[in-house]
Design a protein around this motif. Sequence first.
Motif, PDB file in Angstrom:
ATOM      1  N   ASN A 152      21.430 -78.913 -64.006  1.00 49.75           N
ATOM      2  CA  ASN A 152      21.574 -80.365 -64.071  1.00 49.75           C
ATOM      3  C   ASN A 152      20.986 -80.896 -65.378  1.00 49.75           C
ATOM      4  OD1 ASN A 152      22.787 -82.021 -61.926  1.00 49.75           O
ATOM      5  ND2 ASN A 152      21.450 -80.833 -60.580  1.00 49.75           N
ATOM      6  N   THR A 153      21.433 -82.075 -65.785  1.00 50.22           N
ATOM      7  CA  THR A 153      20.896 -82.643 -67.022  1.00 50.22           C
ATOM      8  C   THR A 153      20.174 -83.956 -66.745  1.00 50.22           C
ATOM      9  OG1 THR A 153      22.994 -83.741 -67.466  1.00 50.22           O
ATOM     10  CG2 THR A 153      22.638 -81.604 -68.514  1.00 50.22           C
ATOM     11  N   VAL A 154      19.201 -84.234 -67.593  1.00 52.82           N
ATOM     12  CA  VAL A 154      18.374 -85.417 -67.401  1.00 52.82           C
ATOM     13  C   VAL A 154      17.994 -86.001 -68.761  1.00 52.82           C
ATOM     14  CG1 VAL A 154      16.177 -84.173 -67.292  1.00 52.82           C
ATOM     15  CG2 VAL A 154      16.470 -86.229 -65.947  1.00 52.82           C
ATOM     16  N   GLU A 155      17.829 -87.316 -68.804  1.00 51.41           N
ATOM     17  CA  GLU A 155      17.544 -87.996 -70.067  1.00 51.41           C
ATOM     18  C   GLU A 155      16.092 -88.445 -70.189  1.00 51.41           C
ATOM     19  OE1 GLU A 155      20.062 -91.331 -70.724  1.00 51.41           O
ATOM     20  OE2 GLU A 155      21.869 -90.176 -70.340  1.00 51.41           O
ATOM     21  N   THR A 156      15.576 -88.357 -71.385  1.00 56.66           N
ATOM     22  CA  THR A 156      14.210 -88.806 -71.674  1.00 56.66           C
ATOM     23  C   THR A 156      14.207 -89.424 -73.069  1.00 56.66           C
ATOM     24  OG1 THR A 156      13.351 -86.964 -70.386  1.00 56.66           O
ATOM     25  CG2 THR A 156      11.799 -87.998 -71.887  1.00 56.66           C
ATOM     26  N   VAL A 157      13.454 -90.500 -73.232  1.00 59.86           N
ATOM     27  CA  VAL A 157      13.398 -91.148 -74.544  1.00 59.86           C
ATOM     28  C   VAL A 157      11.950 -91.187 -75.028  1.00 59.86           C
ATOM     29  CG1 VAL A 157      13.935 -93.248 -75.864  1.00 59.86           C
ATOM     30  CG2 VAL A 157      15.378 -92.602 -73.923  1.00 59.86           C
ATOM     31  N   LEU A 158      11.766 -90.860 -76.298  1.00 62.77           N
ATOM     32  CA  LEU A 158      10.436 -90.891 -76.897  1.00 62.77           C
ATOM     33  C   LEU A 158      10.405 -91.992 -77.953  1.00 62.77           C
ATOM     34  CD1 LEU A 158       7.724 -89.193 -77.039  1.00 62.77           C
ATOM     35  CD2 LEU A 158       8.736 -88.114 -79.041  1.00 62.77           C
ATOM     36  N   MET A 159       9.473 -92.906 -77.789  1.00 61.65           N
ATOM     37  CA  MET A 159       9.411 -94.049 -78.710  1.00 61.65           C
ATOM     38  C   MET A 159       8.091 -94.056 -79.463  1.00 61.65           C
ATOM     39  SD  MET A 159      10.821 -96.593 -75.767  1.00 61.65           S
ATOM     40  CE  MET A 159      10.004 -95.559 -74.567  1.00 61.65           C
ATOM     41  N   LYS A 160       8.169 -94.418 -80.734  1.00 61.21           N
ATOM     42  CA  LYS A 160       6.946 -94.461 -81.529  1.00 61.21           C
ATOM     43  C   LYS A 160       6.520 -95.909 -81.741  1.00 61.21           C
ATOM     44  CE  LYS A 160       4.708 -92.508 -85.454  1.00 61.21           C
ATOM     45  NZ  LYS A 160       4.757 -92.146 -86.826  1.00 61.21           N
ATOM     46  N   TYR A 161       5.312 -96.183 -81.362  1.00 63.81           N
ATOM     47  CA  TYR A 161       4.767 -97.526 -81.564  1.00 63.81           C
ATOM     48  C   TYR A 161       3.546 -97.418 -82.466  1.00 63.81           C
ATOM     49  CZ  TYR A 161       7.602 -99.074 -77.583  1.00 63.81           C
ATOM     50  OH  TYR A 161       8.633 -99.372 -76.745  1.00 63.81           O
ATOM     51  N   LYS A 162       2.997 -98.583 -82.811  1.00 57.26           N
ATOM     52  CA  LYS A 162       1.794 -98.571 -83.657  1.00 57.26           C
ATOM     53  C   LYS A 162       0.656 -97.840 -82.960  1.00 57.26           C
ATOM     54  CE  LYS A 162       2.626-103.011 -85.663  1.00 57.26           C
ATOM     55  NZ  LYS A 162       2.944-103.864 -84.570  1.00 57.26           N
ATOM     56  N   TYR A 163       0.588 -98.030 -81.635  1.00 54.41           N
ATOM     57  CA  TYR A 163      -0.528 -97.447 -80.883  1.00 54.41           C
ATOM     58  C   TYR A 163      -0.310 -95.987 -80.488  1.00 54.41           C
ATOM     59  CZ  TYR A 163       2.637 -98.990 -77.140  1.00 54.41           C
ATOM     60  OH  TYR A 163       3.738 -99.211 -76.367  1.00 54.41           O
ATOM     61  N   GLY A 164       0.872 -95.450 -80.758  1.00 54.13           N
ATOM     62  CA  GLY A 164       1.105 -94.054 -80.407  1.00 54.13           C
ATOM     63  C   GLY A 164       2.499 -93.820 -79.858  1.00 54.13           C
ATOM     64  N   TYR A 165       2.650 -92.693 -79.167  1.00 56.21           N
ATOM     65  CA  TYR A 165       3.960 -92.357 -78.612  1.00 56.21           C
ATOM     66  C   TYR A 165       4.043 -92.740 -77.145  1.00 56.21           C
ATOM     67  CZ  TYR A 165       5.285 -89.633 -82.686  1.00 56.21           C
ATOM     68  OH  TYR A 165       5.628 -89.242 -83.958  1.00 56.21           O
ATOM     69  N   SER A 166       5.194 -93.291 -76.800  1.00 58.77           N
ATOM     70  CA  SER A 166       5.442 -93.626 -75.412  1.00 58.77           C
ATOM     71  C   SER A 166       6.688 -92.875 -74.975  1.00 58.77           C
ATOM     72  CB  SER A 166       5.654 -95.132 -75.287  1.00 58.77           C
ATOM     73  OG  SER A 166       6.020 -95.454 -73.962  1.00 58.77           O
ATOM     74  N   VAL A 167       6.666 -92.349 -73.757  1.00 57.58           N
ATOM     75  CA  VAL A 167       7.822 -91.602 -73.291  1.00 57.58           C
ATOM     76  C   VAL A 167       8.394 -92.278 -72.047  1.00 57.58           C
ATOM     77  CG1 VAL A 167       6.502 -89.932 -71.896  1.00 57.58           C
ATOM     78  CG2 VAL A 167       8.666 -89.249 -72.850  1.00 57.58           C
ATOM     79  N   CYS A 168       9.719 -92.317 -72.004  1.00 62.80           N
ATOM     80  CA  CYS A 168      10.405 -92.939 -70.872  1.00 62.80           C
ATOM     81  C   CYS A 168      11.082 -91.826 -70.075  1.00 62.80           C
ATOM     82  CB  CYS A 168      11.442 -93.930 -71.392  1.00 62.80           C
ATOM     83  SG  CYS A 168      12.487 -94.626 -70.097  1.00 62.80           S
ATOM     84  N   VAL A 169      10.614 -91.613 -68.843  1.00 61.07           N
ATOM     85  CA  VAL A 169      11.112 -90.474 -68.071  1.00 61.07           C
ATOM     86  C   VAL A 169      12.022 -90.920 -66.918  1.00 61.07           C
ATOM     87  CG1 VAL A 169       9.156 -88.969 -68.619  1.00 61.07           C
ATOM     88  CG2 VAL A 169       9.069 -90.396 -66.556  1.00 61.07           C
ATOM     89  N   SER A 170      12.855 -89.981 -66.486  1.00 65.20           N
ATOM     90  CA  SER A 170      13.741 -90.193 -65.346  1.00 65.20           C
ATOM     91  C   SER A 170      13.075 -89.644 -64.087  1.00 65.20           C
ATOM     92  CB  SER A 170      15.062 -89.452 -65.555  1.00 65.20           C
ATOM     93  OG  SER A 170      15.738 -89.974 -66.677  1.00 65.20           O
ATOM     94  N   SER A 171      13.374 -90.278 -62.952  1.00 67.22           N
ATOM     95  CA  SER A 171      12.778 -89.827 -61.685  1.00 67.22           C
ATOM     96  C   SER A 171      13.803 -89.216 -60.740  1.00 67.22           C
ATOM     97  CB  SER A 171      12.075 -91.002 -60.985  1.00 67.22           C
ATOM     98  OG  SER A 171      12.984 -92.074 -60.817  1.00 67.22           O
ATOM     99  N   GLN A 172      15.082 -89.455 -61.016  1.00 71.43           N
ATOM    100  CA  GLN A 172      16.140 -88.858 -60.205  1.00 71.43           C
ATOM    101  C   GLN A 172      17.284 -88.460 -61.141  1.00 71.43           C
ATOM    102  OE1 GLN A 172      16.958 -92.306 -57.604  1.00 71.43           O
ATOM    103  NE2 GLN A 172      16.091 -91.130 -55.903  1.00 71.43           N
TER     104      GLN A 172
END
Length: 349
Positions: free
Chosen positions: A91-111
């Motif tokens: 199966n495939t799943v999506e994740t996004v990594l974003m760079k902000y001034k304060y550091g890296y934030s990751v957006c994860v999938s739950s299903q």
Amino acid sequence: MSERKDIRSMTLPELTEDLVSSGLPKFRAKQVYDWLHKKYVAEFDEMTNLSKDLRETLAEQYVIYDAKVLQKRVSAIDGTVKYLYELNDGNTVETVLMKYKYGYSVCVSSQIGCDMGCTFCASTIGGCERDLRPSEILAQVYTAQRDMDIRVSHLVLMGMGEPLLNYDNVMRFLELLTCEDGVNLSMRHVSLSTCGIVPRLYDLMELRPQFTLSVSLHAPNDDIRRRIMPVAKRWDIETLLKACRDYIAATNRRISFEYAMMSGVNDSDECARELASRLKGMLCHVNLIPANEVRENDYVRSSDERLTAFASILERSGITTTVRRTLGPDIEASCGQLRRNHAKEMTEK
Ligand code: SAH
């Protein structure tokens, strides 16, 4: 042979108990846990401070669920990285990594996919394939960290899926992610977004979580909300907002309401005034999102002028409002788009 256990979904005390009961010394559990949650290995054979025999025994009894990079897109505009991962079962799943001034934030999938049916969202088109395991949500973070050689400091549960419909696995994922023997992420740097599964909000408030709760509202009344979010037919807006008020009272924490601005749908001055009157006096924050236009539907994002006018009506009523900037506009960084395109390419082959 009995089914192999999902080792990366186990807490350190659970793993210790398991290994000690099979005759191993306690420190082995810590070593294995380190490999899994600090060095992010996906094969027992990479655990080089364990004997070959032990590595083989572990591989017979346990399985490591991993996320392998299938596609990676980096935004030339803002550096946002979008991953399409492949899981153990293909199966495939999506994740996004974003760079902000304060550091890296990751957006994860739950299903894998989603059953909620929001009409503007690309994640829900094929329905929900299955829940993700705690280890499969963790692997989304671990693989990104390993791939980019960075440490993530913030996390949002805003990818594919409805996290409160995969409640136990999501809670365990958060426990593992914030554990000091692993990534040790601060719970205060976590946001969980839900379309409003009311009974689960009541379960959640009893735990008094330290993360930020985001509620996808997207409309000021039932009439509009039911047209774009089928979940609103199950729980009306007053029932949802009552649960939100109870949540705020129980946790003493501000709720963030997500509101995707769609031209001619929910973005009039009247909508803003109605929203303001509903939210008046609540410890909350409204996050206006210029809707991402996805190929699969005809919604058009509101103009900048509309966003500004809407925001100022809310602000004038004393409601803190922000307009979210769009990240990764050139890489289809919003929910569900990459996975759908991949599925389409596969069927067209
Ligand atoms: N199921 C959860 C998490 C999903 S996605 C929820 O409903 O909250 C995170 C946010 O993105 C939600 O607020 C969702 O409504 C929003 N979203 C989905 N598709 C969108 C689109 N095309 N444009 C803007 N926001 C979108």
